[in-house]
Write a protein that holds these residues in place. Structure first.
Motif, short mmCIF file in Angstrom:
data_model
loop_
_atom_site.label_atom_id
_atom_site.label_comp_id
_atom_site.label_asym_id
_atom_site.label_seq_id
_atom_site.Cartn_x
_atom_site.Cartn_y
_atom_site.Cartn_z
N ALA A 132 0.84 -1.19 0.00
CA ALA A 132 0.00 0.00 0.00
C ALA A 132 0.88 1.24 0.00
N LEU A 133 0.30 2.34 -0.49
CA LEU A 133 1.02 3.61 -0.55
C LEU A 133 0.14 4.72 0.03
N GLN A 147 -8.63 17.82 -3.43
CA GLN A 147 -9.09 16.90 -4.47
C GLN A 147 -8.02 16.70 -5.54
N ALA A 148 -7.24 17.75 -5.80
CA ALA A 148 -6.16 17.62 -6.78
C ALA A 148 -5.11 16.62 -6.29
N VAL A 149 -4.83 16.64 -5.00
CA VAL A 149 -3.89 15.67 -4.42
C VAL A 149 -4.47 14.26 -4.52
N ALA A 150 -5.76 14.13 -4.25
CA ALA A 150 -6.41 12.82 -4.32
C ALA A 150 -6.36 12.26 -5.74
N ARG A 151 -6.52 13.14 -6.73
CA ARG A 151 -6.44 12.68 -8.13
C ARG A 151 -5.03 12.17 -8.44
N LEU A 152 -4.01 12.87 -7.96
CA LEU A 152 -2.65 12.42 -8.20
C LEU A 152 -2.40 11.09 -7.48
N TRP A 156 -0.99 7.64 -9.08
CA TRP A 156 0.14 6.91 -8.49
C TRP A 156 -0.26 5.47 -8.21
N SER A 157 -1.49 5.28 -7.76
CA SER A 157 -2.01 3.94 -7.51
C SER A 157 -2.01 3.10 -8.78
N SER A 158 -2.51 3.69 -9.88
CA SER A 158 -2.54 2.98 -11.16
C SER A 158 -1.14 2.63 -11.64
N ARG A 159 -0.23 3.54 -11.41
CA ARG A 159 1.16 3.36 -11.85
C ARG A 159 1.80 2.13 -11.20
N HIS A 160 1.49 1.90 -9.91
CA HIS A 160 2.14 0.82 -9.17
C HIS A 160 1.21 -0.34 -8.86
N THR A 164 -3.77 3.15 -2.87
CA THR A 164 -3.10 4.40 -2.50
C THR A 164 -4.14 5.41 -2.03
N VAL A 165 -3.82 6.11 -0.94
CA VAL A 165 -4.71 7.17 -0.48
C VAL A 165 -3.90 8.44 -0.26
N ALA A 166 -4.57 9.57 -0.37
CA ALA A 166 -3.96 10.85 -0.04
C ALA A 166 -4.14 11.11 1.45
N ALA A 167 -3.13 11.73 2.06
CA ALA A 167 -3.20 12.12 3.47
C ALA A 167 -2.61 13.52 3.60
#
Length: 247
Positions: A132-133, A147-152, A156-160, A164-167
């Motif tokens: 997990a990331l 929300q922009a951070v959550a989109r990134l 990142w989740s798709s990449r790896h 993945t969650v934003a915090a």
């Protein structure tokens, strides 16, 4: 005709490593464009201040300045502090033109930088497995910025191919510690944190502390003085310089 000066405008931090990192980043930009006058400046908490840098450039004969805000999200500092600083500086110098570009923002290319920083952290921690990331960012009372951070984080989740969650370090849930504990409650034990901060400071330190206390196996360093970030600064400058050309 002299090209407009470039001011890389960061927020600033009491942590001396922050200013040192911004200045190292500006050195990288200078190496890419030695023909330009390029200066670092800070909105607060560090020197030189934006006003001091503008005054110095005006004394040096510059009447056009392009400001690249070294901010990752369109939150309060971008919407209020940067325009206010520019308005104040412009009011003191008749004939001076200052153009603010788009902020650095959350470029997809910054995920490459994030990955490099995280690989280093994983190597130092001797971690070879992840399930997990967590993408850690400053956080804002502005929901769109978060929300922009959550989109990134989703990219990142798709990449790896990892959940993945934003915090966030402030102003919005979850904290990095809460995000790590939630993954651990789901049975995940190898959770790493990517630091979506430009430079060291109180927020990245707090995010790292909470994550490690909760059981994260590694936390990356901030993006820092990376060539990809330097190239993005120059890309923003190029647009701003064109906008200063009279039509």
């Amino acid at each position: 005709m002299t090209a407009p000066a470039l001011v890389a405008l960061a927020h600033g931090s009491r942590d001396p490593q922050s200013a040192a990192t911004i200045k190292a980043l500006v050195d990288q930009v200078r190496a890419l464009r030695p023909d330009l006058r390029i200066e670092p400046a800070f909105l607060e908490l560090a020197r030189p201040s934006f006003g001091t840098v503008v005054d110095k450039l005006v004394r040096a004969g510059y009447d056009e300045i392009v400001v690249v805000p070294l901010l990752l999200t369109e939150a309060y500092h971008a919407k209020v502090d940067v325009p206010a600083a520019i308005a104040e500086a412009t009011s003191r110098h008749q004939g001076l033109q200052i153009r603010a570009t788009r902020i650095l923002g959350l470029e997809t290319a910054f995920l490459e930088v994030l990955d490099r920083r995280l690989r280093t952290a994983l190597k130092e921690a001797r971690v070879r497995e992840l399930d997990a990331l967590v993408l850690a960012a400053a956080g804002s009372s502005d929901a769109l910025a978060n929300q922009a951070v959550a989109r990134l984080a989703r990219l990142w989740s798709s990449r790896h191919r990892l959940p993945t969650v934003a915090a966030f370090a402030s102003a919005a849930p979850p904290t990095t510690g809460e995000a790590v504990r939630q993954f651990r409650a789901e049975g995940r034990r190898h959770i790493a944190v990517g630091s979506l901060f430009l430079a060291p400071g109180a927020h990245p330190d707090r995010a790292a502390e909470l994550a490690l206390e909760a059981g994260a196996v590694a936390v990356s360093a901030p993006l820092g003085a990376d060539p990809e970030v330097a190239r993005t600064i120059l890309a923003r400058y190029a647009v701003g310089a064109v906008e200063l050309v009279p039509v």
